[in-house]
Design an enzyme around this catalytic site. Structure first.
Site, PDB file in Angstrom:
ATOM      1  N   HIS A  96       3.928   1.477  51.351  1.00  9.18           N
ATOM      2  CA  HIS A  96       3.927   1.897  52.757  1.00  9.18           C
ATOM      3  C   HIS A  96       3.454   3.342  52.844  1.00  9.18           C
ATOM      4  CE1 HIS A  96       5.273   2.825  56.820  1.00  9.18           C
ATOM      5  NE2 HIS A  96       5.409   1.523  57.025  1.00  9.18           N
ATOM      6  N   GLU A 168      -2.246  -1.390  57.435  1.00 10.65           N
ATOM      7  CA  GLU A 168      -1.591  -0.488  58.371  1.00 10.65           C
ATOM      8  C   GLU A 168      -2.395   0.800  58.466  1.00 10.65           C
ATOM      9  OE1 GLU A 168       2.272   0.739  56.983  1.00 10.65           O
ATOM     10  OE2 GLU A 168       1.348   1.687  55.266  1.00 10.65           O
TER      11      GLU A 168
END
Length: 257
Positions: A96, A168
Site C-alpha cells: 500500500h 491505487e
C-alpha cells in the site's frame, strides 16, 4: 458474469464497539442480497481475531493490512504470516502506498512478503500505483511495469496466478479526487495485458481492483468497466451503511453487466 472483490481497508481505525455494530449491519445487508461477490474486511491487526469471532459463517473473508517477512523470532512488534493464517486470515494487503511512503517499504521487501503469502496458500493483494508527478509526465505505465517486474524477476513468470493486484493512483488516495473510470479501465487493461505477455494463464484467475477515494456515489462507474474486478475501499468502508451501499451496487452491477 464475473464476481467483484470488495475489500474494506480500515487502516488505523476501529474499536471493539465498532466491530459488533459493523458486523451486525453488514450481516443484515447480506441477508437480503444474492451474495454474488467476494467481501473482505481488513481491520488493524489487533482486531483480526475479534472480527473473525463475529463473522459466524457469514460470507465475508478476513484480510490483514500487512505482514512481516519473518516467520518467527526476536522481531518485536511484528506479525508473521503463520500467525495470520492461524487466526483465519485469507487475504493480505502489501505494498500500500502509505507503507511504501511512510514505512520505506521497497520492492525487494515486497517480493519477500509476496512470496511468503503465496507459499502459505493465502492470497496477496499487491498495491501498485503512481504519484501525481508520474501521471503528469505520462510515466504511469513505466512505474507500474517496474513494480510488476520486481515480482517477475525474482519469483518467475507465473507469480501472479491466484493473486490480486490493487491499482491505487497515489494522487487519488484519501484526497476525495477519484480517478476517471475510463482512465482506470485503460490502466487495468494494460496491467492484465502486461501480465499476460509473461503468463497467459494468470489472466484466468487474477483480480485487478481499483482503490482511490471510492464511495457509494462513484462505485458503480468503476465496477461496471470490464477490466475493473473490484474495489479497495478506505474511508468509505468505515461506515457500515456506506459499505453496505457499495456492496449492494456491486451486486446490481454483477447481475446486469
Amino acid at each position: 458474469m464475473k464476481k467483484h472483490l470488495l475489500v474494506a481497508n480500515w487502516k488505523l481505525n476501529g474499536s471493539i464497539k465498532m466491530i459488533s455494530q459493523y458486523i451486525k449491519c453488514v450481516k443484515s445487508c447480506l441477508s437480503v442480497l444474492s451474495k454474488k461477490n467476494i467481501i473482505v474486511i481488513a481491520p488493524p491487526t489487533i482486531y483480526l481475531s475479534e472480527i473473525y469471532k463475529n463473522l459466524n459463517n457469514i460470507d465475508i473473508f478476513l484480510g490483514a493490512q500487512n505482514v512481516d517477512i519473518n516467520l518467527k523470532g526476536a522481531f518485536t512488534g511484528e506479525t508473521s504470516i503463520l500467525m495470520l493464517r492461524d487466526i483465519g486470515v485469507k487475504y493480505v494487503i502489501i505494498g500500500h502506498s502509505e507503507r511504501r511512503l511512510l514505512h520505506n517499504e521497497t520492492n525487494d521487501i515486497l517480493v519477500k512478503k509476496f512470496d511468503l503469502i503465496k507459499k502459505l496458500n493465502l492470497i496477496p493483494i499487491l498495491c501498485i500505483g503512481e504519484i501525481e508527478k508520474n501521471k503528469n509526465y505520462n510515466q504511469t505505465t513505466k512505474i507500474l511495469i517496474e513494480q510488476l517486474n520486481c515480482m517477475f524477476q525474482v519469483l518467475g513468470k507465473s507469480v501472479f496466478r491466484n493473486t490480486v493486484i490493487a491499482y491505487e493512483p497515489i494522487w487519488a488516495i484519501g484526497t476525495g479526487l477519484s480517478a476517471d473510470p475510463k482512465y482506470v479501465q485503460f490502466i487495468h487493461k494494460f496491467i492484465k495485458d502486461y501480465i499476460a505477455q509473461h503468463d497467459p494463464t494468470s489472466i484466468k484467475n487474477i483480480i485487478v481492483q481499483y482503490g482511490g477515494s471510492i464511495n457509494a456515489i462513484n462505485a458503480e462507474e468503476f465496477i461496471k468497466e470490464p477490466d475493473i474486478d473490484g474495489l479497495l475501499i478506505g474511508s468509505a468502508s468505515l461506515d457500515s451503511k456506506e459499505f453496505c451501499k457499495i456492496i449492494a451496487i456491486a451486486e446490481k452491477v454483477t447481475k446486469y453487466y
